[in-house]
Scaffold this motif. Structure first.
Motif, PDB file in Angstrom:
ATOM      1  N   ARG A  28       0.751  -1.221   0.029  1.00  0.00           N
ATOM      2  CA  ARG A  28      -0.038  -0.176  -0.026  1.00  0.00           C
ATOM      3  C   ARG A  28       0.941   1.291   0.004  1.00  0.00           C
ATOM      4  NH1 ARG A  28      -5.294  -1.474   3.900  1.00  0.00           N
ATOM      5  NH2 ARG A  28      -6.104  -2.928   2.612  1.00  0.00           N
ATOM      6  N   ALA A  29       2.127   1.250   0.670  1.00  0.00           N
ATOM      7  CA  ALA A  29       3.114   2.276   0.937  1.00  0.00           C
ATOM      8  C   ALA A  29       3.398   2.439  -0.509  1.00  0.00           C
ATOM      9  CB  ALA A  29       3.958   2.261   1.885  1.00  0.00           C
ATOM     10  N   GLU A  32       0.988   4.035  -2.844  1.00  0.00           N
ATOM     11  CA  GLU A  32       0.956   5.452  -2.500  1.00  0.00           C
ATOM     12  C   GLU A  32       1.868   6.379  -3.182  1.00  0.00           C
ATOM     13  OE1 GLU A  32      -0.996   6.870   1.644  1.00  0.00           O
ATOM     14  OE2 GLU A  32       1.215   6.808   1.798  1.00  0.00           O
ATOM     15  N   ALA A  33       3.032   5.753  -3.054  1.00  0.00           N
ATOM     16  CA  ALA A  33       4.374   6.652  -3.591  1.00  0.00           C
ATOM     17  C   ALA A  33       4.259   6.480  -5.318  1.00  0.00           C
ATOM     18  CB  ALA A  33       5.561   6.039  -2.921  1.00  0.00           C
ATOM     19  N   LYS A  80      10.955   7.823   4.751  1.00  0.00           N
ATOM     20  CA  LYS A  80       9.592   8.182   4.331  1.00  0.00           C
ATOM     21  C   LYS A  80       8.558   7.096   3.805  1.00  0.00           C
ATOM     22  CE  LYS A  80      10.385  13.225   3.155  1.00  0.00           C
ATOM     23  NZ  LYS A  80      10.193  14.222   2.249  1.00  0.00           N
ATOM     24  N   LEU A  81       9.164   6.357   3.191  1.00  0.00           N
ATOM     25  CA  LEU A  81       8.414   5.056   2.671  1.00  0.00           C
ATOM     26  C   LEU A  81       8.087   4.409   3.824  1.00  0.00           C
ATOM     27  CD1 LEU A  81       7.434   3.800  -0.102  1.00  0.00           C
ATOM     28  CD2 LEU A  81       9.437   2.755  -0.411  1.00  0.00           C
ATOM     29  N   GLN A  83       7.796   5.080   6.911  1.00  0.00           N
ATOM     30  CA  GLN A  83       7.058   5.694   7.902  1.00  0.00           C
ATOM     31  C   GLN A  83       5.564   5.481   7.120  1.00  0.00           C
ATOM     32  OE1 GLN A  83       7.476  10.025   7.948  1.00  0.00           O
ATOM     33  NE2 GLN A  83       6.726   9.924  10.043  1.00  0.00           N
ATOM     34  N   ALA A  84       5.377   5.621   5.989  1.00  0.00           N
ATOM     35  CA  ALA A  84       3.986   5.482   5.351  1.00  0.00           C
ATOM     36  C   ALA A  84       3.790   4.055   5.562  1.00  0.00           C
ATOM     37  CB  ALA A  84       4.025   5.858   3.889  1.00  0.00           C
ATOM     38  N   LYS A  85       4.478   2.890   5.534  1.00  0.00           N
ATOM     39  CA  LYS A  85       4.319   1.434   5.547  1.00  0.00           C
ATOM     40  C   LYS A  85       3.831   1.594   7.036  1.00  0.00           C
ATOM     41  CE  LYS A  85       5.583  -2.368   7.130  1.00  0.00           C
ATOM     42  NZ  LYS A  85       6.168  -2.775   8.567  1.00  0.00           N
ATOM     43  N   GLN A  87       1.943   3.691   8.990  1.00  0.00           N
ATOM     44  CA  GLN A  87       0.915   4.051   9.119  1.00  0.00           C
ATOM     45  C   GLN A  87      -0.092   3.037   8.517  1.00  0.00           C
ATOM     46  OE1 GLN A  87       0.063   6.509  11.140  1.00  0.00           O
ATOM     47  NE2 GLN A  87       2.167   6.321  11.475  1.00  0.00           N
ATOM     48  N   HIS A  88       0.305   2.478   7.312  1.00  0.00           N
ATOM     49  CA  HIS A  88      -0.777   1.557   6.700  1.00  0.00           C
ATOM     50  C   HIS A  88      -0.901   0.308   7.549  1.00  0.00           C
ATOM     51  CE1 HIS A  88      -1.679   3.331   3.044  1.00  0.00           C
ATOM     52  NE2 HIS A  88      -0.513   3.944   2.886  1.00  0.00           N
TER      53      HIS A  88
END
Length: 255
Positions: A28-29, A32-33, A80-81, A83-85, A87-88
């Motif tokens: 998902r990350a 999103e990227a 950043k990638l 961090q996004a992962k 959160q998902h």
């Protein structure tokens, strides 16, 4: 020497979080990227030989995406990638949760009742620890652990012993006073090198790994109505892992 603490790995040991939790969150990350990567179940199993999410992304770039040009400095892009992962992953747990593996919650309760301390030693982030314990048990469970050693609290991750050494230091205990619970070869190597005796509960990703040095290898910790399967070692007449058995395994009754 008495057994005084139980130290648990998180992912794969407390719950089967990898295939349908972390892997999905990574994908998902990536979506999103807008980078077009996808980690299927087989590839993810191979990537799990690398501990740590950021380290896993870096390894994937080095091995599978050598021509990829990040939109910013590589370290910043990976951070950043990841961090996004994270959160998902947290959102996934909040929506559907992941149950604890057999015997985990029972052992938590009986260990605390009998005066054993609990700790976590993991390569995953502190946020992931909080998310799993909060959604699978309740936020109050965070107070059950005298030490939660997670993420980048040490520089070298498993199979380096650093996370266990840090945990022992925080607990102010000797390695011989603790038992570890792991699901992977990297985790076993980390615990053994730190001098901590380790029990392995395998999963589909780790079943065929080399667990040299482990004191006992099981399919899970078991329940009274769900005996565990011994893959290597002895339960000495027990049908599932109990505190009494763990005291014997640690050598406490031999003093």
């Amino acid at each position: 020497m008495k057994l005084k603490a139980l130290i648990f790995d998180l992912d794969g040991t407390l719950a089967e979080t990898e295939r349908d939790g972390h892997r999905v969150a990574f994908n998902r990350a990536f979506d999103e990227a807008g980078i077009g990567w996808h980690w299927d179940g087989v590839l993810y199993g191979q990537l799990l030989t690398v501990t740590g999410g950021k380290e896993r992304i870096r390894y994937y770039l080095e091995q599978y995406q050598q021509d990829f040009c990040p939109p910013e400095a590589l370290d910043e892009f990976i951070a950043k990638l990841h961090q996004a992962k994270t959160q998902h992953y947290i959102e996934l747990l909040k929506k559907r949760g992941v149950p604890l593996r057999p015997g985990i919650l029972r052992l938590f309760h009986t260990a605390r009742e009998q005066g054993l301390r609990l700790a976590i030693a993991t390569t995953t982030t502190p946020e992931n620890v909080t998310a799993l314990l909060s959604t699978s048990i309740g936020r109050h469970a965070l107070d059950w652990f005298d030490c939660i050693a997670a993420g980048d609290v040490v520089k070298a991750k498993k199979p380096a012993p650093d996370i266990y050494s840090y945990c022992l230091e925080q607990l102010q205990l000797e390695a011989s006073e603790c038992l570890a619970f792991e699901d992977s070869a990297n985790g076993v190597r980390a615990a053994v090198e730190a001098g901590v005796k380790v029990v392995v509960t395998v999963n589909d990703y780790t079943r065929d790994e080399d667990f040299t040095g482990a004191a006992l290898i099981l399919n899970h910790l078991g329940e009274p109505d769900q005996p565990c399967q011994i893959l290597n070692g002895k339960l000495n007449g027990f049908a599932y892992v109990t505190v009494e058995f763990l005291r014997r395994l640690s050598g406490e009754t031999e003093q």
